[in-house]
Design an enzyme around this catalytic site. Sequence first.
Site, PDB file in Angstrom:
ATOM      1  N   ALA A  15      -9.306  49.734  78.577  1.00 37.31           N
ATOM      2  CA  ALA A  15      -9.185  48.434  78.273  1.00 37.31           C
ATOM      3  C   ALA A  15      -8.511  47.464  79.912  1.00 37.31           C
ATOM      4  CB  ALA A  15      -7.567  48.275  77.175  1.00 37.31           C
TER       5      ALA A  15
ATOM      6  N   GLY B 146      -9.170  57.464  77.703  1.00 37.88           N
ATOM      7  CA  GLY B 146      -9.448  57.233  78.895  1.00 37.88           C
ATOM      8  C   GLY B 146      -9.157  55.874  78.416  1.00 37.88           C
TER       9      GLY B 146
ATOM     10  N   GLY C  32      -6.887  53.493  77.206  1.00 33.35           N
ATOM     11  CA  GLY C  32      -5.976  52.414  78.042  1.00 33.35           C
ATOM     12  C   GLY C  32      -6.529  52.191  79.535  1.00 33.35           C
TER      13      GLY C  32
ATOM     14  N   HIS D 136      -9.445  51.477  69.894  1.00 33.76           N
ATOM     15  CA  HIS D 136      -9.034  52.675  70.429  1.00 33.76           C
ATOM     16  C   HIS D 136     -10.327  53.450  69.953  1.00 33.76           C
ATOM     17  CE1 HIS D 136      -5.303  54.038  72.152  1.00 33.76           C
ATOM     18  NE2 HIS D 136      -6.147  55.587  71.601  1.00 33.76           N
TER      19      HIS D 136
ATOM     20  N   TYR E 100       4.970  47.453  79.238  1.00 33.40           N
ATOM     21  CA  TYR E 100       4.141  47.452  78.886  1.00 33.40           C
ATOM     22  C   TYR E 100       3.779  47.762  76.968  1.00 33.40           C
ATOM     23  CZ  TYR E 100      -1.326  49.043  78.911  1.00 33.40           C
ATOM     24  OH  TYR E 100      -2.544  49.067  79.434  1.00 33.40           O
ATOM     25  N   TYR E 101       4.082  49.354  77.768  1.00 32.14           N
ATOM     26  CA  TYR E 101       3.789  50.039  76.004  1.00 32.14           C
ATOM     27  C   TYR E 101       4.569  48.897  75.360  1.00 32.14           C
ATOM     28  CZ  TYR E 101       1.583  54.361  77.755  1.00 32.14           C
ATOM     29  OH  TYR E 101       0.141  54.971  78.380  1.00 32.14           O
TER      30      TYR E 101
END
Length: 364
Positions: A173, A168, A170, A163, A205-206
């Site tokens: 990545a 931004g 995510g 992180h 996904y999360y």
Amino acid sequence: MRYQLRQPRRWYGTLRRATAARAVQGSNSIEGYHASVEDVAAVLDDEEPLDADTETRRAIAGYRDAMTYVLQLASSEPPRTLDASLLLSLHFMMIKHDLAKNPGSWRPGGVWVEDADGRVTYQAPPRDGLEGLVDEMLGQLADGSGVSLVDAAMAHLNLALIHPFSDGNGRMARCVQSFVLARDGLLAPEFLSIEEYLGRNTSDYYGVLTEVAAGSWSPQHSARPWLTFCLTAHYRQAQTVLRRIDEAAALWDRCDALVRRHGLPERSIGVLCDAARGWRIRRSLYVKAVRSSVGDEITDDSATRDLRALSAAGLLDPRGEKRGRTYLATPQLRAAWEEIRNHRPTPVVVDPYELAQLKLPGLG
């Protein structure tokens, strides 16, 4: 999929454009920027979207710029390696519309992730070791495992959990994952990307990121659940793309037949395919769609004449006046796409790991 796409065919340009738009739409929807595939495609073509608000347009345009740069670098000889300066450059392109989010800079302090109720679900590593962690991630990526899908997934995971940015992370990545796939040249990255799948399955996904992260920076934890999720996503997205390849070819053939029947320019076939799917056509977009579908460069006057001819043939329905004029598919044209969709097989959700065990007994 490589067999189907090993050389561009007549319908390749329209399919690639729509696939890229769906990938960008999926990645940005995860961050709360929602737009139709049609509006995303317009922004990718540097056109004003018809419905998306200004903030969403800026977010999509930023992601478009970063991904365009990724594709340019991946096609260079030799391919560009990912380093810290490139990461910062990509972040600036992506977030430059909001200077409060420190585009192009590492985060100045600590950062964490909260859920919808304000509870902290992940605490990123402290700021003082950030550059070292980024360098270690890039070093691991340079060494690689030799399996592109695995290397790309691990780059995504490591950047997301480090992180390194104020905002931004995510999107960055997911962009880095696409960079690795593009760099290794398996296929055009639009067709390999799982960003559309992630956008459709955001909760899962999360969920897997939360499972692997376990609340705080914990590099000793196993990444197996994440790799399983990503490889499953690649398998399922590939099934979707293969279906769309067949549908794109079928729709092109139907629009080709309509063009021949009415004596219309062959270059209009790709635009008719877009309209048949429900997209609204504008003159400026017609010019760019012709370029992407058949490679022809035409003038605005030629586009106007083509659109008039398509309307006179009963394939497009003009709406509005002057610069605000758009063209919609008529029932005759929509019927071509509806016929194809009516023959679409019932989707079956397949776990590729179960499939592998069924095909290869003893595989654990």
